[in-house]
Design a protein around this motif. Structure first.
Motif, mmCIF file in Angstrom:
data_model
loop_
_atom_site.group_PDB
_atom_site.id
_atom_site.type_symbol
_atom_site.label_atom_id
_atom_site.label_comp_id
_atom_site.label_asym_id
_atom_site.label_seq_id
_atom_site.Cartn_x
_atom_site.Cartn_y
_atom_site.Cartn_z
ATOM 1 N N GLN A 1 -12.824 18.167 -2.943
ATOM 2 C CA GLN A 1 -13.650 16.962 -2.953
ATOM 3 C C GLN A 1 -14.470 16.830 -4.231
ATOM 4 O O GLN A 1 -14.721 15.707 -4.697
ATOM 5 C CB GLN A 1 -14.584 16.971 -1.738
ATOM 6 N N LEU A 2 -14.908 17.953 -4.820
ATOM 7 C CA LEU A 2 -15.759 17.908 -6.017
ATOM 8 C C LEU A 2 -14.972 17.913 -7.318
ATOM 9 O O LEU A 2 -15.563 17.693 -8.384
ATOM 10 C CB LEU A 2 -16.719 19.098 -6.010
ATOM 11 N N ALA A 3 -13.684 18.146 -7.257
ATOM 12 C CA ALA A 3 -12.887 18.222 -8.485
ATOM 13 C C ALA A 3 -12.898 16.921 -9.282
ATOM 14 O O ALA A 3 -12.982 16.964 -10.522
ATOM 15 C CB ALA A 3 -11.451 18.631 -8.143
ATOM 16 N N PRO A 4 -12.821 15.709 -8.672
ATOM 17 C CA PRO A 4 -12.889 14.487 -9.492
ATOM 18 C C PRO A 4 -14.182 14.360 -10.286
ATOM 19 O O PRO A 4 -14.170 13.850 -11.414
ATOM 20 C CB PRO A 4 -12.748 13.368 -8.460
ATOM 21 N N GLY A 5 -15.329 14.823 -9.731
ATOM 22 C CA GLY A 5 -16.588 14.740 -10.472
ATOM 23 C C GLY A 5 -16.580 15.631 -11.699
ATOM 24 O O GLY A 5 -17.026 15.236 -12.784
ATOM 25 N N VAL A 6 -16.072 16.863 -11.575
ATOM 26 C CA VAL A 6 -15.984 17.753 -12.735
ATOM 27 C C VAL A 6 -14.981 17.206 -13.741
ATOM 28 O O VAL A 6 -15.176 17.320 -14.963
ATOM 29 C CB VAL A 6 -15.610 19.170 -12.271
ATOM 30 N N ALA A 7 -13.896 16.573 -13.261
ATOM 31 C CA ALA A 7 -12.924 15.988 -14.180
ATOM 32 C C ALA A 7 -13.547 14.848 -14.985
ATOM 33 O O ALA A 7 -13.213 14.667 -16.168
ATOM 34 C CB ALA A 7 -11.710 15.478 -13.391
ATOM 35 N N ALA A 8 -14.465 14.089 -14.368
ATOM 36 C CA ALA A 8 -15.158 13.034 -15.119
ATOM 37 C C ALA A 8 -16.029 13.629 -16.218
ATOM 38 O O ALA A 8 -16.124 13.061 -17.318
ATOM 39 C CB ALA A 8 -16.001 12.191 -14.159
ATOM 40 N N TRP A 9 -16.658 14.774 -15.966
ATOM 41 C CA TRP A 9 -17.445 15.442 -17.005
ATOM 42 C C TRP A 9 -16.537 15.934 -18.137
ATOM 43 O O TRP A 9 -16.879 15.777 -19.318
ATOM 44 C CB TRP A 9 -18.206 16.618 -16.402
ATOM 45 N N LEU A 10 -15.410 16.532 -17.774
ATOM 46 C CA LEU A 10 -14.503 17.029 -18.799
ATOM 47 C C LEU A 10 -13.911 15.888 -19.601
ATOM 48 O O LEU A 10 -13.649 16.033 -20.808
ATOM 49 C CB LEU A 10 -13.386 17.850 -18.149
ATOM 50 N N GLU A 11 -13.690 14.751 -18.979
ATOM 51 C CA GLU A 11 -13.150 13.601 -19.701
ATOM 52 C C GLU A 11 -14.133 13.095 -20.750
ATOM 53 O O GLU A 11 -13.723 12.508 -21.763
ATOM 54 C CB GLU A 11 -12.813 12.491 -18.702
#
Length: 381
Positions: A260-270
Motif C-alpha cells: 500500500q505504501l509503495a506508490p508513495g515512495v515511488a512518487a518521492w523517487l520520481e
C-alpha cells in the motif's frame, strides 16, 4: 532565636483533616463567605492555555457585568503589558471562552461586544428554552408545596384526637355507638398558573470556535502516486520499505503495508529524492511508543512530499533589458560636463555661438547694404 515561627500556619496545618502528604502541595481550605468567584478546573488546568491567559480569564470572571475588558483597560489593571494581554485574549478566543463581535447600533455606530462564557463546552449540549424550564420549575415547586400542605395539615387534628382520652360508652346503650366523625381534610388549593417569564432581549448568537466531536471530519489526503509508474520505481520503493527494519526495528512492516505504501515512495523517487534522504525522513524522531508504524509512514509520505526539482532553464535568472546610458562629455569652450554621444559644446555654448554667428551675419548684411547705397548715390551723381 532569629528564625521566626509562623504559629498561625502551624495551627492551620494541625487542623487539616487526614494525614499530610509526604511531598507536594498541602492545601489549607478556608471557605469563602463573600467576594469570591467560582472557577472550574477545566479553565484552571487547561492544557492549551498559558498561565497569563488563565489569570486574565479569572480576572474577567471576577468583574461585574458591563465592565470594560478591552486590551488597554486590562493592561491598566494588570502588570502585564498590552502585547501579553492581547495574546492572552487571543488564546481565550481560540479555546471558546471569549468571543468578540462587531455590532452596528441603531444610530449607525459600530461597537465591539465581548461575550465571556465560563464553560464553553456546555454550550455544545442542547438546552431547554428558558420559558419551559421556568414553567417546569414553578409546577414542580407548587406541586411539592401542595403535597407538603396535605401531609402537614391533618397533623394537628390527629394530635388532638390522641391527646383526648377515649369516652367510655354507657352501659344502657343497646345500639353500638356511631364512630366519631373525623374532620374532613380541606382540599388542596389548585396550583397557581405559572407566571410568564418577562421577554428577554435576544442574545448574541454564539458560534463555537472548537467544532463539536460529532462534526464531520474532512476526508484524509490521498497517498501520492508517481506520474509515470514503472516496474523499476515499484521495485525500488518496495525494497526501500522492506529495508527500513534494518535501520529502525520499530518500522517492521507487513507485505500488505509495503504494497500500500509503495506508490508513495515511488512518487518521492520520481522527484529525484535520494533513498537515504527518504529513509531518514520517514524514520527520524518517531513517537514512543510507536503503535502504528504504517500510519505514521503514510502521514509523512503525504505531508512531507518534496516538490519536483526545477529544470535547468528555471534556474537561469531572467535577463533585464539594458538601458542605454548617454556618457558625459566636456565642453570645449567652458569645460562644463554634459551628456552627449559625441564631444562638442554644451547647450549654453551652442546657443552663444549661434547668437554670435547671427550677429556677425546681420552686421555683414548691414555693411553690404550701406556700401550698395553709397555706390548707388555715387553713380547717380
Amino acid at each position: 532565636m532569629d528564625t521566626q515561627q509562623n504559629t498561625a500556619l502551624t495551627r492551620a496545618l494541625a487542623e487539616v483533616p487526614g494525614p499530610l502528604p509526604a511531598s507536594g502541595v498541602i492545601h489549607i481550605v478556608i471557605p469563602h463567605t463573600s467576594r469570591f468567584t467560582v472557577v472550574g478546573n477545566h479553565l484552571a488546568q487547561h492544557p492549551d492555555l498559558s498561565c497569563t491567559a488563565v489569570g486574565i480569564a479569572v480576572r474577567i470572571q471576577s468583574l461585574p457585568p458591563g465592565a470594560r475588558v478591552g486590551i488597554k483597560e486590562l493592561a491598566a489593571r494588570c502588570r502585564e503589558g498590552e502585547k501579553r494581554v492581547a495574546a492572552a485574549l487571543r488564546e481565550l478566543e481560540t479555546c471558546g471562552y471569549l468571543q468578540r463581535a462587531r455590532v452596528r447600533l441603531p444610530g449607525g455606530r459600530i461597537v465591539t461586544r465581548t461575550v465571556f462564557c465560563n464553560q464553553p463546552t456546555a454550550l455544545l449540549r442542547p438546552r431547554r428554552p428558558a420559558a419551559a424550564a421556568s414553567t417546569s420549575t414553578s409546577t414542580s415547586t407548587s406541586t411539592s408545596t401542595s403535597t407538603a400542605a396535605v401531609q402537614q395539615r391533618p397533623a394537628p387534628v390527629q394530635a388532638q384526637a390522641e391527646a383526648q382520652p377515649p369516652t367510655p360508652a354507657p352501659a344502657q346503650a343497646s345500639a353500638p355507638a356511631a364512630p366519631a366523625a373525623r374532620p374532613a381534610t380541606p382540599p388542596a388549593p389548585p396550583p397557581a398558573p405559572p407566571t410568564p417569564a418577562p421577554p428577554q432581549p435576544p442574545a448574541l448568537p454564539f458560534v463555537p470556535l472548537v467544532p463539536p466531536p460529532t462534526a464531520p471530519k474532512p476526508p484524509p489526503t490521498p497517498l501520492p502516486r508517481p506520474g509515470g509508474p514503472t516496474p523499476e520505481l515499484d521495485r525500488a520503493a518496495t525494497a526501500l520499505l522492506g529495508d527500513l527494519r534494518r535501520h529502525a526495528p520499530q518500522f517492521t512492516l507487513s507485505e500488505t503495508d509495503i504494497r500500500q505504501l509503495a506508490p508513495g515512495v515511488a512518487a518521492w523517487l520520481e522527484r529525484d529524492a535520494h533513498p537515504d534522504t527518504i529513509r531518514h525522513t520517514l524514520t527520524n524522531d518517531p513517537p514512543h511508543p510507536l503503535r502504528h508504524p504504517a500510519k505514521l509512514l503514510r502521514h509523512r509520505l503525504t505531508a512531507l512530499l518534496p516538490p519536483p526539482l526545477p529544470g535547468s532553464l528555471d534556474l537561469v535568472a531572467p535577463t533585464r533589458p539594458r538601458i542605454a546610458v548617454t556618457p558625459f562629455q566636456t565642453c570645449d569652450d567652458c569645460d562644463r560636463a554634459f551628456r552627449s554621444s559625441a564631444p562638442g559644446h554644451c547647450r549654453d555654448c551652442r546657443e552663444d555661438r549661434a547668437y554670435r554667428a547671427y550677429r556677425t551675419e546681420d552686421r555683414a548684411g548691414r555693411t553690404e547694404d550701406r556700401a550698395g547705397r553709397t555706390e548707388g548715390v555715387r553713380t547717380a551723381a
